[in-house]
Write a protein that holds these residues in place. Structure first.
Motif, short mmCIF file in Angstrom:
data_model
loop_
_atom_site.label_atom_id
_atom_site.label_comp_id
_atom_site.label_asym_id
_atom_site.label_seq_id
_atom_site.Cartn_x
_atom_site.Cartn_y
_atom_site.Cartn_z
N ASP A 1 43.65 17.05 -35.75
CA ASP A 1 43.71 15.59 -35.57
C ASP A 1 42.85 14.96 -36.65
O ASP A 1 41.63 15.16 -36.69
CB ASP A 1 43.17 15.27 -34.17
CG ASP A 1 43.10 13.80 -33.88
OD1 ASP A 1 43.35 12.97 -34.78
OD2 ASP A 1 42.79 13.47 -32.72
N ILE A 2 43.47 14.16 -37.51
CA ILE A 2 42.75 13.61 -38.66
C ILE A 2 41.65 12.63 -38.23
O ILE A 2 40.68 12.42 -38.97
CB ILE A 2 43.75 12.96 -39.65
CG1 ILE A 2 43.13 12.87 -41.04
CG2 ILE A 2 44.24 11.60 -39.17
CD1 ILE A 2 44.12 12.74 -42.16
N ASN B 1 51.73 1.06 -42.71
CA ASN B 1 52.91 0.29 -43.13
C ASN B 1 52.43 -0.86 -44.01
O ASN B 1 51.22 -1.08 -44.16
CB ASN B 1 53.70 -0.21 -41.92
CG ASN B 1 52.85 -1.04 -41.00
OD1 ASN B 1 52.30 -2.07 -41.39
ND2 ASN B 1 52.68 -0.58 -39.77
N GLY C 1 52.07 2.86 -34.96
CA GLY C 1 52.08 4.04 -34.10
C GLY C 1 51.56 5.26 -34.84
O GLY C 1 50.86 5.13 -35.84
N ALA D 1 49.87 8.39 -36.58
CA ALA D 1 48.51 8.59 -37.06
C ALA D 1 47.80 7.25 -37.27
O ALA D 1 46.60 7.12 -36.98
CB ALA D 1 48.54 9.40 -38.37
N ASP D 2 48.53 6.26 -37.75
CA ASP D 2 47.97 4.92 -37.97
C ASP D 2 47.39 4.37 -36.66
O ASP D 2 46.23 3.89 -36.62
CB ASP D 2 49.11 4.02 -38.49
CG ASP D 2 48.66 2.66 -38.99
OD1 ASP D 2 47.45 2.43 -39.10
OD2 ASP D 2 49.54 1.83 -39.27
N ALA E 1 50.41 14.38 -43.17
CA ALA E 1 51.71 14.53 -43.85
C ALA E 1 52.35 13.15 -43.92
O ALA E 1 53.13 12.76 -43.04
CB ALA E 1 52.58 15.52 -43.10
N SER F 1 54.56 10.06 -44.36
CA SER F 1 56.02 9.82 -44.21
C SER F 1 56.76 10.88 -43.40
O SER F 1 57.98 10.79 -43.24
CB SER F 1 56.73 9.66 -45.57
OG SER F 1 56.45 8.42 -46.15
N GLY G 1 56.53 11.52 -40.20
CA GLY G 1 56.72 11.17 -38.79
C GLY G 1 57.84 10.16 -38.67
O GLY G 1 59.00 10.44 -39.00
N VAL G 2 57.47 8.96 -38.25
CA VAL G 2 58.44 7.87 -38.07
C VAL G 2 59.28 7.65 -39.33
O VAL G 2 60.46 7.30 -39.24
CB VAL G 2 57.68 6.56 -37.74
CG1 VAL G 2 58.64 5.40 -37.53
CG2 VAL G 2 56.81 6.73 -36.53
N TYR G 3 58.71 7.83 -40.51
CA TYR G 3 59.41 7.51 -41.76
C TYR G 3 60.40 8.60 -42.20
O TYR G 3 61.12 8.42 -43.18
CB TYR G 3 58.41 7.18 -42.87
CG TYR G 3 57.83 5.78 -42.79
CD1 TYR G 3 58.18 4.90 -41.76
CD2 TYR G 3 56.93 5.31 -43.75
CE1 TYR G 3 57.65 3.61 -41.69
CE2 TYR G 3 56.41 4.02 -43.69
CZ TYR G 3 56.77 3.17 -42.66
OH TYR G 3 56.26 1.90 -42.60
N ILE H 1 54.93 21.77 -39.48
CA ILE H 1 54.53 21.16 -40.76
C ILE H 1 53.42 21.99 -41.40
O ILE H 1 53.44 22.23 -42.61
CB ILE H 1 54.09 19.70 -40.55
CG1 ILE H 1 55.31 18.87 -40.11
CG2 ILE H 1 53.49 19.13 -41.83
CD1 ILE H 1 55.06 17.39 -40.00
N1 AR6 Z 1 46.23 13.53 -37.06
C1 AR6 Z 1 46.98 14.11 -38.00
N2 AR6 Z 1 48.32 13.91 -38.11
C2 AR6 Z 1 48.90 13.08 -37.20
C3 AR6 Z 1 48.18 12.44 -36.17
C4 AR6 Z 1 46.77 12.69 -36.12
N3 AR6 Z 1 46.01 12.12 -35.19
N4 AR6 Z 1 49.06 11.68 -35.45
C5 AR6 Z 1 50.29 11.87 -35.98
N5 AR6 Z 1 50.19 12.72 -37.03
P1 AR6 Z 1 53.41 9.00 -38.85
P2 AR6 Z 1 54.74 7.98 -41.28
C6 AR6 Z 1 51.23 13.22 -37.94
O1 AR6 Z 1 54.58 8.62 -38.00
O2 AR6 Z 1 55.90 8.89 -41.07
C7 AR6 Z 1 53.16 4.12 -38.14
O3 AR6 Z 1 53.68 3.34 -37.11
C8 AR6 Z 1 52.67 13.11 -37.49
O4 AR6 Z 1 52.98 14.18 -36.61
O5 AR6 Z 1 52.04 8.70 -38.34
O6 AR6 Z 1 54.16 7.83 -42.64
C9 AR6 Z 1 52.72 3.29 -39.32
O7 AR6 Z 1 52.18 2.05 -38.92
C10 AR6 Z 1 53.40 13.24 -38.83
O8 AR6 Z 1 53.49 14.62 -39.21
O9 AR6 Z 1 53.49 8.29 -40.32
C11 AR6 Z 1 53.99 3.12 -40.09
O10 AR6 Z 1 54.76 2.06 -39.58
C12 AR6 Z 1 52.44 12.57 -39.81
O11 AR6 Z 1 51.18 12.44 -39.14
C13 AR6 Z 1 54.71 4.42 -39.87
O12 AR6 Z 1 54.22 4.95 -38.63
C14 AR6 Z 1 52.89 11.18 -40.25
O13 AR6 Z 1 53.56 10.55 -39.15
C15 AR6 Z 1 54.41 5.43 -40.95
O14 AR6 Z 1 55.22 6.56 -40.75
#
Ligand code: AR6
Length: 198
Positions: free
Chosen positions: A30-31, A48, A55, A57-58, A144, A146, A148-150, A184
């Motif tokens: 967990d970062i 974003n 949502g 990690a953000d 990582a 982009s 996740g959601v992206y 990942i």
């Molecule tokens: N520690 C490490 N990695 C994590 C954590 C954590 N606590 N939580 C999630 N991840 P994402 P994106 C991973 O969706 O794709 C947000 O709403 C997750 O499993 O966080 O760049 C922003 O506001 C995935 O592998 O980021 C933007 O709108 C990675 O982090 C949008 O999501 C990235 O997933 C950005 O999307």
């Protein structure tokens, strides 16, 4: 340059030498919990363009940092209405209640709609490292971006991430990836072996 990967810290950490003074470490976890010295360390937030939280990690980073982080982000000037950090760019704030001293906010591409996701993801990593360097950060941790959601494909994202970090062999003491999921993590370790031991 040494060529072997070494396990350290805990069972999930694999270390790859980037150069004599610099090492790349790939960890599961967990970062929001990551830090090294609470003064020259930074975690990278996959944000974003509005830069006011979200949502994934953000969301987790903002929850742990506390409301001061949103206030600091709000003060980052907009470059266009509603846009504080265009895709591929990076901004820095303090970490507030996070254990790491700084947060570097970057915006990766939305894989399905970006015109050139590879160029945009490369810019997100590169500009995060440039901002880190300009602020005397010596330890940086990335998630990582982009992936996740992206919706970025993991193999392609790992290639971009590790190739771009190779552009900065002497600028940091340690660059970490903190990866949330086993799949990942496995992709990243495989790609680092290809790109850093080949
Ligand atoms: N520690 C490490 N990695 C994590 C954590 C954590 N606590 N939580 C999630 N991840 P994402 P994106 C991973 O969706 O794709 C947000 O709403 C997750 O499993 O966080 O760049 C922003 O506001 C995935 O592998 O980021 C933007 O709108 C990675 O982090 C949008 O999501 C990235 O997933 C950005 O999307």
């Amino acid at each position: 340059m040494a060529t072997s990967a070494a396990r350290d810290d805990d069972d999930s950490t694999v270390a790859f030498p980037l150069s004599a003074p610099s090492v790349l470490k790939i960890n599961k976890g967990d970062i929001t919990k990551w830090f090294v010295d609470a003064s020259s360390d930074a975690i990278v937030n996959p944000a974003n363009e509005r830069m006011l939280g979200g949502g994934g990690a953000d969301g987790a980073i903002h929850r742990v940092a506390g409301p001061e982080l949103r206030e600091a982000c709000f003060k980052v000037p907009e470059v266009r209405p509603g846009i504080r950090c265009p895709t591929g760019e990076a901004r820095i704030t303090p970490g507030f209640k996070l254990p790491a001293s700084h947060v570097i906010h970057t915006v990766g591409p939305i894989y399905d709609t970006d015109n050139n996701p590879k160029a945009s993801l490369t810019s997100a990593y590169r500009n995060s490292l440039i901002v880190a360097k300009d602020n005397n950060i010596k330890y940086v941790a990335f998630p990582a971006i982009s992936c996740g959601v992206y919706g970025y494909l993991f193999e392609e994202a790992a290639d971009v991430a590790i190739s771009t970090i190779k552009e900065f062999p002497n600028d940091f003491k340690e660059v970490h990836f903190i990866l949330f999921s086993d799949d990942i993590y496995a992709v990243w370790v495989k790609k680092a072996k290809e790109l850093l031991q080949g």
